[in-house]
Design a protein around this motif. Sequence first.
Motif, PDB file in Angstrom:
ATOM      1  N   TYR A 475       3.781  20.840  18.764  1.00 38.73           N
ATOM      2  CA  TYR A 475       2.570  21.620  19.044  1.00 38.73           C
ATOM      3  C   TYR A 475       1.782  21.855  17.759  1.00 38.73           C
ATOM      4  O   TYR A 475       0.551  21.687  17.727  1.00 38.73           O
ATOM      5  CB  TYR A 475       2.949  22.963  19.683  1.00 38.73           C
ATOM      6  CG  TYR A 475       1.753  23.838  19.989  1.00 38.73           C
ATOM      7  CD1 TYR A 475       1.033  23.690  21.174  1.00 38.73           C
ATOM      8  CD2 TYR A 475       1.337  24.807  19.077  1.00 38.73           C
ATOM      9  CE1 TYR A 475      -0.068  24.486  21.444  1.00 38.73           C
ATOM     10  CE2 TYR A 475       0.229  25.610  19.329  1.00 38.73           C
ATOM     11  CZ  TYR A 475      -0.469  25.447  20.531  1.00 38.73           C
ATOM     12  OH  TYR A 475      -1.573  26.232  20.791  1.00 38.73           O
ATOM     13  N   ASN A 479      -0.161  18.392  19.240  1.00 34.89           N
ATOM     14  CA  ASN A 479       0.100  18.067  20.643  1.00 34.89           C
ATOM     15  C   ASN A 479      -0.065  19.334  21.500  1.00 34.89           C
ATOM     16  O   ASN A 479       0.900  20.011  21.835  1.00 34.89           O
ATOM     17  CB  ASN A 479       1.511  17.487  20.793  1.00 34.89           C
ATOM     18  CG  ASN A 479       1.801  17.068  22.234  1.00 34.89           C
ATOM     19  OD1 ASN A 479       0.923  17.114  23.100  1.00 34.89           O
ATOM     20  ND2 ASN A 479       3.036  16.642  22.492  1.00 34.89           N
ATOM     21  N   LYS A 480      -1.298  19.649  21.806  1.00 32.03           N
ATOM     22  CA  LYS A 480      -1.573  20.884  22.536  1.00 32.03           C
ATOM     23  C   LYS A 480      -1.119  20.820  23.998  1.00 32.03           C
ATOM     24  O   LYS A 480      -0.970  21.856  24.656  1.00 32.03           O
ATOM     25  CB  LYS A 480      -3.076  21.202  22.494  1.00 32.03           C
ATOM     26  CG  LYS A 480      -3.643  21.326  21.080  1.00 32.03           C
ATOM     27  CD  LYS A 480      -2.931  22.408  20.274  1.00 32.03           C
ATOM     28  CE  LYS A 480      -3.506  22.545  18.869  1.00 32.03           C
ATOM     29  NZ  LYS A 480      -2.792  23.533  18.042  1.00 32.03           N
ATOM     30  N   ASN A 481      -0.924  19.610  24.519  1.00 31.69           N
ATOM     31  CA  ASN A 481      -0.516  19.472  25.921  1.00 31.69           C
ATOM     32  C   ASN A 481       0.874  20.065  26.189  1.00 31.69           C
ATOM     33  O   ASN A 481       1.206  20.395  27.322  1.00 31.69           O
ATOM     34  CB  ASN A 481      -0.509  17.996  26.340  1.00 31.69           C
ATOM     35  CG  ASN A 481      -1.916  17.425  26.394  1.00 31.69           C
ATOM     36  OD1 ASN A 481      -2.873  18.159  26.655  1.00 31.69           O
ATOM     37  ND2 ASN A 481      -2.044  16.129  26.156  1.00 31.69           N
ATOM     38  N   SER A 484       1.792  23.774  28.036  1.00 29.23           N
ATOM     39  CA  SER A 484       2.135  24.022  29.442  1.00 29.23           C
ATOM     40  C   SER A 484       3.634  23.886  29.674  1.00 29.23           C
ATOM     41  O   SER A 484       4.194  24.515  30.585  1.00 29.23           O
ATOM     42  CB  SER A 484       1.374  23.055  30.365  1.00 29.23           C
ATOM     43  OG  SER A 484       1.691  21.707  30.047  1.00 29.23           O
TER      44      SER A 484
END
Length: 512
Positions: A475, A479-481, A484
């Motif tokens: 993150y 890697n902002k995904n 979730s």
Amino acid sequence: MWSFFKIVSTPNHVLKSFRHNIIYVKKFSTHNLYQEKWEAIIGLEIHAQINSKKKLFSNSSTSFNEPVNTNVSVIDAAFPGTIPRINSKCVQLIVATSLALMGNVQPVSFFDRKHYFYPDLPAGYQITQHYAPISLGGKITLSPLDGLDYETDVRIKQIQIEQDTGKSIHDIKPGMALIDLNRSGTGLMEIVTEPDIRTSKEAGLTVRKLQTLLRTLGSSNGNMEEGSLRCDVNVSVHEIGTPFGTRCEIKNLNSIKFLMAAVDVEIERQIAELKKGHSIIQETRGYDVAANQTFRLRTKETSADYRYMPEPDIPSLIITEDYLTGIHNKLPELPDDLKKRLMNQYNISLRDVMSLMHEDGGVEYFEEIAKNRNPHHVVNWITHDLYGLLNTNNIKFNHNPVTTQQLGSIIDSIKTDDITAKTGRKILTIMVLGDKRLCHDIVQEKGWKQLTNTYELEIICKNILSKNPKQVQQYKQGNKNIFSWFVGQVMKETKSNANPKLVNDILTKYLN
């Protein structure tokens, strides 16, 4: 109390003044042409079962799906010497329908015998109103409110009272037709349109709008799957600039989807025949759903084939002004007015309004729950979640087991953060399956109360972050995904009871 009507005998010459013979021409529109030069001319004959507990001329029940031949009187079975007597409730509901359609209720109308010989027609004739129907004129206006891109009027030619036939059953014993007379003598209103319809979409929307109107008035339940609303469609085609073509009638269409499909394939069939140089034969056709094509049933009958004659056992029907005024004053809010009011009052979309109006009692259900609640939340819970669960469990909306108090309690609990929306859907499922408790009681028993304690959630979130350093590093490297994924882990840990907004805020704080 309703003012009553009078029944008297009236000479035929008096009735001639009520007969209209007017020729109309409707302008064609290029966006309704087929293959750029063919125009379809479509008219509807709609038979709606009148919403009366008793039959048109007898005291037999009209209840649906009873054991065969149990709701049959000597009048329904046409025993010799029986005299029919008209049901005043049926007249009241037909007059209300005519007024809602802006029709002209005739001060004098009378009944006729239409002769034809089927096993399910015991008398050998049907009592109807061929020469002097109870209502002339009127219209159904289609507009963007109904899902059409333009506005057009479908004029009503007439509305007449008639009795239904029995039912022939051919698929129980090979080579034999079994007769069920439960339906025999049930009151029908036949609504005949002028040939103002030009496309299958217009035809479908006309039937749907009429179905909504009948349900609003309470004059028919309009259930096509039960046979309470049946449609016959007359279709012809012609090249622009040439006379109208020969029409064919497609009989007994029992759903709007099938009606539209039948109209489309019949238009294609007639155009193909005319392109080959063949003539169209006037005939009655059926529609094969599986093959998606129409097929010939018989040549089209004419009035002479039915040998119409005045019904000698029923005097003429006289409708007084007081009777009309009494019914007019009791008319409910009509569908177009209702659509506009709901959209303006609650600021909900036309699509949502139509979804509510499509179900009998849907609008009343919505408005009861929407008192002091966000109407957008209410309509979404009804049209998306409740409708979906009822459909999954094969439950009609008029048998909806979830009360307005129950669904309202779910919406309230979500608003106060007692439960999440996901938990609310689980509780709604339990209610649809028959649980009569309110949301709070179910939450207490299941232990589903939403976790909103910030301190507890921070401990859970920090624990998950410390156990997954690799994902934390991903993150931080952009890697902002994966954010979730962390939310999912918290929800898994809390059995989906954590407040999603708090979880997002806490994870954002620690990850950043």
